[in-house]
Scaffold this active site. Structure first.
Site, PDB file in Angstrom:
ATOM      1  N   ASP A  80       0.856  -1.189   0.000  1.00  0.00           N
ATOM      2  CA  ASP A  80       0.000   0.000   0.000  1.00  0.00           C
ATOM      3  C   ASP A  80       0.888   1.233   0.000  1.00  0.00           C
ATOM      4  OD1 ASP A  80       0.841  -0.703   2.640  1.00  0.00           O
ATOM      5  OD2 ASP A  80      -0.700   0.591   3.515  1.00  0.00           O
ATOM      6  N   GLU A 145      -0.018  -1.166   5.801  1.00  0.00           N
ATOM      7  CA  GLU A 145       1.096  -0.686   6.625  1.00  0.00           C
ATOM      8  C   GLU A 145       1.049   0.817   6.841  1.00  0.00           C
ATOM      9  OE1 GLU A 145       5.049   0.856   7.794  1.00  0.00           O
ATOM     10  OE2 GLU A 145       3.889   1.343   6.016  1.00  0.00           O
ATOM     11  N   GLU A 146       0.676   1.550   5.787  1.00  0.00           N
ATOM     12  CA  GLU A 146       0.672   3.017   5.916  1.00  0.00           C
ATOM     13  C   GLU A 146      -0.379   3.467   6.932  1.00  0.00           C
ATOM     14  OE1 GLU A 146       2.861   4.900   4.952  1.00  0.00           O
ATOM     15  OE2 GLU A 146       3.828   4.030   3.198  1.00  0.00           O
ATOM     16  N   HIS A 369       6.610   9.419   1.080  1.00  0.00           N
ATOM     17  CA  HIS A 369       5.469  10.328   1.289  1.00  0.00           C
ATOM     18  C   HIS A 369       5.711  11.703   0.654  1.00  0.00           C
ATOM     19  CE1 HIS A 369       4.188   7.881   5.123  1.00  0.00           C
ATOM     20  NE2 HIS A 369       4.637   7.118   4.142  1.00  0.00           N
TER      21      HIS A 369
HETATM   22 ZN   LIG Z   1       6.591   2.541   4.004  1.00  0.00          ZN
END
Ligand SMILES: [Zn+2]
Length: 394
Positions: A80, A145-146, A369
């Site tokens: 993800d 995970e995010e 990010h």
């Molecule tokens: Zn990551």
């Protein structure tokens, strides 16, 4: 020919294959709980790379298996990504997957689909040369995970019943070897006052004043939190504050703040909660560790406490030493051994279950990010060689 040279040569031979695979994944948006398409693609890639077994588990994690040996190694990378952010900050299409100037471009290239894609190539190489030792290798494309780091591995350990002897976390390390990071937790503190008419505040008890006093103490607490030589300092900050009252002409009877707590070595859940409890003792307040619960793309509802324990692996541990040897044999020099700034699935893998973890991944963590995210193809090649050789000499 040395095994390390043979593996590195194959990784170079598969350079285009690896870059194209990553490009394909990038072209499908894959936010947390929306990984279905990318999971299906990754599964297909593992099957085409001749993995012995590939499945998608109940949470949606893709798990490919090679070999049936005694020692179990997993190569983990989450599939993800975070959202795209402001499109105007990008100079290229974040979902284009463009391969140009030695980079694969797009959201997730560094954080961190490049990791599992290098894992697929490593699996392809291992199938081609055959396993030379008594190992089972899993390549895992993990989910969510995010949104909640480590949750996917809670499922893998507790429900899939896979408990490896070693997990390679493939989050971006810029091809350095990482052996830990600070933990974190999310705490909420609620203050209960007593409302009264705003014209006579002395009749009430203002929850905002209570919270403000606590807030100033939390600022001081941050100053005196523990420091660790390797991981750095623990920290705490208030990230949000909300309040309510029956009217804007009334004493506020409720106030709540959200704390972002980063935990260094030696700091755990009990300690962090007790520090806040101490600050609010005597106040009508409640300190809570928050819980996470969400529905995976498979429809399964799953969750855990928002406590992500600190983890550090000592440099002399076999999983780190094996990584250092792998790096030296393949690339002819010593690796940099360091730590992540951010948090990874290591929080449950090692922090909760005590499974030894080593971090090694393509891409630079400053790209995570951020707009204009891209990963060097050279990193993808070296990471695939690293994973294949690491497993071969474990
Ligand atoms: Zn990551």
């Amino acid at each position: 020919m040395e095994l390390s040279d043979r593996i590195f040569d194959l990784a170079k031979k598969y350079e285009d294959y690896t870059a194209r695979n990553l490009s394909k994944l990038i072209q499908h948006k894959s936010l947390s709980m929306g990984e279905k398409e990318v999971a299906a693609l990754l599964k297909k890639m593992m099957e085409e790379a001749n993995f012995d077994e590939v499945k998608i588990d109940g949470l949606g994690n893709v798990i490919g298996k090679i070999g049936n040996g005694k020692k179990v190694i997993a190569i983990d990378g989450h599939i993800d990504t975070v959202d795209l952010g402001n499109l105007e900050d990008w100079t290229f299409d974040p979902l284009g997957g463009e391969i140009k100037d030695g980079f694969v471009h797009g959201r997730g290239s560094a954080d961190q689909t490049g990791g599992p894609i290098a894992g697929v190539t490593a699996g392809k190489i291992l199938k081609e040369i055959g396993l030379t030792n008594d190992v089972t290798v899993y390549v895992v494309g993990s989910v969510m995970e995010e949104d909640c780091d480590g949750l996917c591995w809670k499922y893998i350990v507790e429900e899939d019943k896979i408990k490896p002897d070693c997990v390679i976390v493939t989050e971006p390390t810029n091809l350095n070897i990482y052996r830990g990071h600070r933990g974190r937790m999310e705490i909420e503190v609620s203050f209960f006052g007593l409302s009264a008419h705003g014209s006579a505040p002395e009749r009430g008890k203002n929850a905002i004043y209570m919270a403000s006093k606590a807030a100033l103490e939390i600022e001081k607490l941050n100053e005196r939190l523990a420091t660790d030589e390797f991981l750095g300092k623990g920290s705490v900050t208030i990230s949000e504050i909300v309040s309510s009252s029956p009217s804007q002409c009334a004493v506020a009877d409720f106030c709540k703040f959200h704390l972002d707590r980063r935990l260094t070595k030696g700091e755990d859940k009990e300690l962090a909660l007790s520090q806040i409890e101490e600050i609010v003792s005597g106040m009508n307040a409640k300190v809570e560790l928050l819980n996470y619960k969400e529905t995976a793309y498979t429809g399964l509802e799953y969750g855990m406490e928002k406590y992500f324990p600190t983890w550090v692996i000592e440099e002399d541990n076999h999983v780190i030493q094996n990584g250092i040897k792998t790096y030296k044999d393949l690339f002819g020099k010593s690796p940099v051994v360091d730590k992540w700034t951010f948090s990874t699935n290591g929080v449950t893998i090692n922090g909760v279950y005590g499974i030894p973890v080593i971090g090694f991944g393509p891409g630079n963590e400053v790209m995570a990010h951020a707009p204009n995210e891209k990963a060097p193809i050279e990193h993808l090649v070296k990471a695939s060689a690293f994973y294949a050789y690491y497993c071969s000499i474990f």
